[in-house]
Structures are given as structure tokens and as C-alpha cells.
Design a protein around this motif. Structure first.
Motif, PDB file in Angstrom:
ATOM      1  N   ALA A  23       0.697  -1.421   0.134  1.00 10.76           N
ATOM      2  CA  ALA A  23      -0.291   0.033   0.489  1.00 10.76           C
ATOM      3  C   ALA A  23       1.203   1.408  -0.143  1.00 10.76           C
ATOM      4  O   ALA A  23       0.969   2.089  -0.636  1.00 10.76           O
ATOM      5  CB  ALA A  23      -0.741   0.262   0.735  1.00 10.76           C
ATOM      6  N   GLU A  24       2.142   1.538   0.719  1.00 10.54           N
ATOM      7  CA  GLU A  24       3.119   2.260   0.331  1.00 10.54           C
ATOM      8  C   GLU A  24       3.520   2.640  -0.556  1.00 10.54           C
ATOM      9  O   GLU A  24       4.694   3.169  -0.995  1.00 10.54           O
ATOM     10  CB  GLU A  24       4.301   1.883   1.618  1.00 10.54           C
ATOM     11  N   GLY A  25       4.091   1.201  -1.495  1.00 11.32           N
ATOM     12  CA  GLY A  25       4.147   1.787  -2.637  1.00 11.32           C
ATOM     13  C   GLY A  25       5.950   0.482  -2.949  1.00 11.32           C
ATOM     14  O   GLY A  25       5.878   0.740  -3.971  1.00 11.32           O
ATOM     15  N   PHE A  26       5.171  -0.375  -1.987  1.00 11.15           N
ATOM     16  CA  PHE A  26       7.156  -1.378  -2.392  1.00 11.15           C
ATOM     17  C   PHE A  26       6.683  -2.612  -3.235  1.00 11.15           C
ATOM     18  O   PHE A  26       5.891  -2.895  -3.033  1.00 11.15           O
ATOM     19  CB  PHE A  26       7.647  -0.878  -0.936  1.00 11.15           C
ATOM     20  N   LEU A  27       7.391  -2.735  -3.501  1.00 11.14           N
ATOM     21  CA  LEU A  27       7.371  -4.799  -4.425  1.00 11.14           C
ATOM     22  C   LEU A  27       7.884  -5.843  -3.258  1.00 11.14           C
ATOM     23  O   LEU A  27       8.961  -5.394  -2.614  1.00 11.14           O
ATOM     24  CB  LEU A  27       8.155  -4.843  -5.328  1.00 11.14           C
ATOM     25  N   ILE A  28       7.108  -6.482  -2.914  1.00 13.73           N
ATOM     26  CA  ILE A  28       7.826  -7.381  -1.585  1.00 13.73           C
ATOM     27  C   ILE A  28       7.558  -8.727  -2.185  1.00 13.73           C
ATOM     28  O   ILE A  28       6.343  -9.216  -3.028  1.00 13.73           O
ATOM     29  CB  ILE A  28       6.471  -7.280  -0.285  1.00 13.73           C
ATOM     30  N   ARG A  29       8.592  -9.284  -1.301  1.00 11.48           N
ATOM     31  CA  ARG A  29       8.611 -11.077  -2.191  1.00 11.48           C
ATOM     32  C   ARG A  29       8.146 -11.270  -0.698  1.00 11.48           C
ATOM     33  O   ARG A  29       8.802 -11.222   0.157  1.00 11.48           O
ATOM     34  CB  ARG A  29       9.814 -11.144  -2.637  1.00 11.48           C
ATOM     35  N   LEU A  30       7.602 -12.534  -0.273  1.00 18.57           N
ATOM     36  CA  LEU A  30       7.830 -13.455   0.553  1.00 18.57           C
ATOM     37  C   LEU A  30       7.934 -14.557   0.439  1.00 18.57           C
ATOM     38  O   LEU A  30       8.455 -15.159  -0.183  1.00 18.57           O
ATOM     39  CB  LEU A  30       6.116 -13.598   1.251  1.00 18.57           C
ATOM     40  N   ARG A  31       9.523 -15.510   1.314  1.00 20.21           N
ATOM     41  CA  ARG A  31      10.011 -16.562   1.242  1.00 20.21           C
ATOM     42  C   ARG A  31       9.763 -17.271   2.173  1.00 20.21           C
ATOM     43  O   ARG A  31      10.168 -16.492   3.394  1.00 20.21           O
ATOM     44  CB  ARG A  31      11.150 -16.146   0.775  1.00 20.21           C
ATOM     45  N   PRO A  32       9.173 -18.647   2.289  1.00 24.92           N
ATOM     46  CA  PRO A  32       9.050 -19.533   3.334  1.00 24.92           C
ATOM     47  C   PRO A  32      10.078 -19.774   3.530  1.00 24.92           C
ATOM     48  O   PRO A  32      11.195 -19.810   2.616  1.00 24.92           O
ATOM     49  CB  PRO A  32       8.093 -20.542   2.912  1.00 24.92           C
ATOM     50  N   VAL A  33      11.189 -19.516   4.476  1.00 23.23           N
ATOM     51  CA  VAL A  33      12.216 -19.638   5.490  1.00 23.23           C
ATOM     52  C   VAL A  33      12.126 -21.618   6.144  1.00 23.23           C
ATOM     53  O   VAL A  33      13.452 -22.165   6.571  1.00 23.23           O
ATOM     54  CB  VAL A  33      13.346 -19.042   6.204  1.00 23.23           C
ATOM     55  N   SER A  34      11.480 -21.328   6.653  1.00 20.80           N
ATOM     56  CA  SER A  34      10.987 -22.781   7.667  1.00 20.80           C
ATOM     57  C   SER A  34      10.106 -23.943   6.845  1.00 20.80           C
ATOM     58  O   SER A  34       9.353 -23.263   6.516  1.00 20.80           O
ATOM     59  CB  SER A  34      10.658 -22.985   9.512  1.00 20.80           C
ATOM     60  N   HIS A  35      10.255 -25.391   7.298  1.00 20.76           N
ATOM     61  CA  HIS A  35       9.391 -26.579   6.759  1.00 20.76           C
ATOM     62  C   HIS A  35       8.529 -26.791   7.676  1.00 20.76           C
ATOM     63  O   HIS A  35       8.891 -27.236   8.654  1.00 20.76           O
ATOM     64  CB  HIS A  35       9.371 -26.945   5.850  1.00 20.76           C
ATOM     65  N   SER A  36       6.827 -26.410   7.335  1.00 19.90           N
ATOM     66  CA  SER A  36       5.714 -27.102   8.393  1.00 19.90           C
ATOM     67  C   SER A  36       4.736 -27.812   7.770  1.00 19.90           C
ATOM     68  O   SER A  36       4.494 -27.117   6.719  1.00 19.90           O
ATOM     69  CB  SER A  36       5.795 -25.755   9.843  1.00 19.90           C
ATOM     70  N   ALA A  37       4.092 -28.220   8.549  1.00 21.74           N
ATOM     71  CA  ALA A  37       2.842 -28.743   7.946  1.00 21.74           C
ATOM     72  C   ALA A  37       2.237 -27.851   7.791  1.00 21.74           C
ATOM     73  O   ALA A  37       1.348 -27.679   6.841  1.00 21.74           O
ATOM     74  CB  ALA A  37       2.865 -30.769   8.860  1.00 21.74           C
ATOM     75  N   ASP A  38       2.056 -27.074   9.095  1.00 19.30           N
ATOM     76  CA  ASP A  38       0.513 -25.644   8.935  1.00 19.30           C
ATOM     77  C   ASP A  38       1.414 -24.576   8.417  1.00 19.30           C
ATOM     78  O   ASP A  38       2.617 -24.002   8.876  1.00 19.30           O
ATOM     79  CB  ASP A  38       0.260 -25.420  10.323  1.00 19.30           C
ATOM     80  N   ALA A  39       1.154 -23.604   6.825  1.00 17.67           N
ATOM     81  CA  ALA A  39       1.389 -22.934   6.624  1.00 17.67           C
ATOM     82  C   ALA A  39       1.677 -21.756   7.811  1.00 17.67           C
ATOM     83  O   ALA A  39       2.746 -20.866   7.885  1.00 17.67           O
ATOM     84  CB  ALA A  39       1.310 -22.428   5.094  1.00 17.67           C
TER      85      ALA A  39
END
Length: 69
Positions: A23-39
């Protein structure tokens, strides 16, 4: 090149921060760094283009969003 600016403990927190920064105008990526059965219980990194990293961190700090994790 993308740079990590924050890490969260759940998908919902990561999505909230992504939405606020987008909303502030930034490009954002999300990257999982741990693996869990529940996201929802996995850790996620928020990444922005390196040129925007300092400003994005400042927005997180100014809006007290660093406390969301």
C-alpha cells in the motif's frame, strides 16, 4: 537483487506486512524459510529490491510494524 528486511513467525503476519508495504508502494516478495506442515506456523522472510530496503525498513519502524511477527 532482493534483500530481506524482516522475518515473521506466521503466514498471516507476513501477508499483513506485505499488504501494508504494498500500500506504501513497495514491491514485496514473501519467502518461506522453515518447512512446517502448517503454513501458519512457518517462518517467512519479507524481501524488497535492494534499492528500496532502507526506506522499507524505515516505514516498518515508523508505523510500528516491526512488532508484528
Amino acid at each position: 537483487m532482493w534483500m530481506v528486511i524482516h522475518m515473521t513467525k506466521s503466514l498471516s503476519a507476513a501477508e499483513l506486512l506485505r499488504d501494508r508495504l504494498t500500500a506504501e508502494g513497495f514491491l514485496i516478495r514473501l519467502r518461506p524459510v522453515s518447512h512446517s506442515a502448517d503454513a501458519q506456523e512457518a517462518y517467512y522472510e519479507l524481501l524488497v529490491p535492494r534499492a528500496e530496503a532502507e526506506e522499507a525498513r524505515r516505514v516498518l519502524f515508523d508505523q510500528n510494524l516491526f512488532e508484528i511477527s
